[in-house]
Motif scaffolding. Sequence first.
Motif, PDB file in Angstrom:
ATOM      1  N   ASN A 147     -60.136 -22.901 -40.604  1.00 22.94           N
ATOM      2  CA  ASN A 147     -61.132 -23.909 -40.981  1.00 22.94           C
ATOM      3  C   ASN A 147     -60.689 -24.654 -42.230  1.00 22.94           C
ATOM      4  N   ASP A 148     -60.868 -25.973 -42.199  1.00 22.69           N
ATOM      5  CA  ASP A 148     -60.552 -26.826 -43.346  1.00 22.69           C
ATOM      6  C   ASP A 148     -61.858 -27.429 -43.847  1.00 22.69           C
ATOM      7  N   ARG A 197     -55.603 -10.225 -23.857  1.00 23.24           N
ATOM      8  CA  ARG A 197     -56.638 -10.481 -24.862  1.00 23.24           C
ATOM      9  C   ARG A 197     -55.961 -10.526 -26.231  1.00 23.24           C
ATOM     10  N   GLU A 198     -56.227 -11.573 -26.991  1.00 20.79           N
ATOM     11  CA  GLU A 198     -55.562 -11.764 -28.281  1.00 20.79           C
ATOM     12  C   GLU A 198     -56.596 -12.133 -29.339  1.00 20.79           C
ATOM     13  N   ARG A 252     -59.547 -15.401 -37.636  1.00 14.65           N
ATOM     14  CA  ARG A 252     -60.985 -15.243 -37.377  1.00 14.65           C
ATOM     15  C   ARG A 252     -61.172 -14.023 -36.482  1.00 14.65           C
ATOM     16  N   ALA A 253     -61.535 -12.912 -37.096  1.00 13.14           N
ATOM     17  CA  ALA A 253     -61.602 -11.646 -36.356  1.00 13.14           C
ATOM     18  C   ALA A 253     -62.663 -11.661 -35.270  1.00 13.14           C
ATOM     19  N   THR A 287     -60.896 -28.080 -37.831  1.00 13.35           N
ATOM     20  CA  THR A 287     -60.265 -26.782 -37.569  1.00 13.35           C
ATOM     21  C   THR A 287     -58.828 -27.005 -37.140  1.00 13.35           C
ATOM     22  N   HIS A 288     -57.914 -26.303 -37.780  1.00  9.61           N
ATOM     23  CA  HIS A 288     -56.495 -26.407 -37.431  1.00  9.61           C
ATOM     24  C   HIS A 288     -56.124 -25.256 -36.484  1.00  9.61           C
ATOM     25  N   GLU A 289     -55.504 -25.582 -35.376  1.00  7.40           N
ATOM     26  CA  GLU A 289     -54.981 -24.563 -34.466  1.00  7.40           C
ATOM     27  C   GLU A 289     -53.505 -24.312 -34.788  1.00  7.40           C
TER      28      GLU A 289
END
Length: 489
Positions: A391-392, A302-303, A308-309, A398-400
Amino acid sequence: MEKPADVFDRDREWDALRRFVTDESRGASLGVVSGRRRQGKSFLLEAVCESAGGFYFSAQEATDAESLASIGQALTRHLRPVVPFAPADWGQVLDVLLRMGAERPVPVVIDEFPYLVRVNPALPSILQGAYAPRRSERTSSRTRLLLCGSALSFMGKLLSGNAPLRGRASLELPIRTLGYREAARFWEIDDPRLALNVHAVVGGTPAYRTEMIRYDAPRGLDDFDDWVTRAVLSPGSPMFLEARYLLAEEPDLRDGAIYNSVLNAIANGNSGRGGIAGYVGRKSNELAHPLTVLEDAGLITREVDAFRANRTDFRIAEPLLTFYHAIMRPYWPQLSAATAIERIWERSAQRWTSNVLGPRFEQVCREWAAVYGHQRRLADLPVRVCAGTVNDPVDRRTHEVDVVAVGYADGSRAPLLALGEAKWNDVMGLGHLDRLRRIRALVGRQGRYDTDATRLLCFSGAGFTDDLVQEQSRGEVELIGLDELYGRA
């Protein structure tokens, strides 16, 4: 106690065991050794007992009476008493084990301890009583008792919370899979590209090379496809059913359908809770239990997202499970009948790259950043390395981010040591660097991390353009290829 030559790596584990079993202090001590099957736990503990003149007992799936008789016979062979030892209960067994350490420190190993507790749930409480702090049999003994087990969910609870043995153990040692660099050395593979391909199939489990495949390693990249078909996809290989056995061996995984569906969802790229729920046809809140059980069993990790908490990603911890669900499970009837094995592997080329090899490369890059990156490329040792999504709002996308390295927070904000992108088959160029620059600027505006010294990392299995190499010379970006990932540059 020198580590035997046939014990590969495991220097840290051997040193911990050596300190534990050779401790001259008065008073019997207790240790717990855990790890998934086929990691070499039993091999390591048998070597400890041979080196220090100790007693090793491996429990079997049997009734409590049969297990008592078996350990009585084993102790009779080891101690050679005038009258054979036939214990009536486990209290008598523990008293004998404690008396073995009357004159010197003696290692005593009870392997597959969960088998014994399954038929006699009171055994941890019996051990608690035998190891009572002021009990004379314990205080006068130097027995070094090691309990070992492969059921991670059980072993994890043995010393936790209100468990009877909580606070009794002076050693808690996990035996993990070999890291990707150690696995390459164990398989005796010098080519980093071949090493990563093999790692994406079998990971770092030692027994997959020794007992399971009998040292059949690919001779080179041109032999890799043949090796996969003969060593893993062939029904005649012990590896063929191994992924299915990994689930069957865990006692807490009773409903195989839901656990297989969850693993299949993750193997097919659904790492978030919502994506997994949609894939398996359940509500998100209904997945809390199966996800927790799989995590306790060491089959998934789990990460928390770096940016983004409220977002959590789940990843399969054992590469063989990813390989099975992405490559083998869709064609299981044909593979079981040994029908068109080569054709199935050829047909799975796209899924192999996108679902197995690419994600494994990204995970290796994160491991490199966590363990080796600070040696040359990062300004400090990271306290956390993970992935993240940013987030852009301007581009409405959304950038990963594949690799996010966070440093220790001395002040109000933690330093963001690095942002990285990993591409297995792509030659990376200025476009990848511009994307990382954009992400760094977005993270800086969020204010959560200090980005003043953030380094940009490009990981590639295919190389870099000349323009990007020139940018590295200016100090803004770090280029890491396979040679550096494997410590050969």
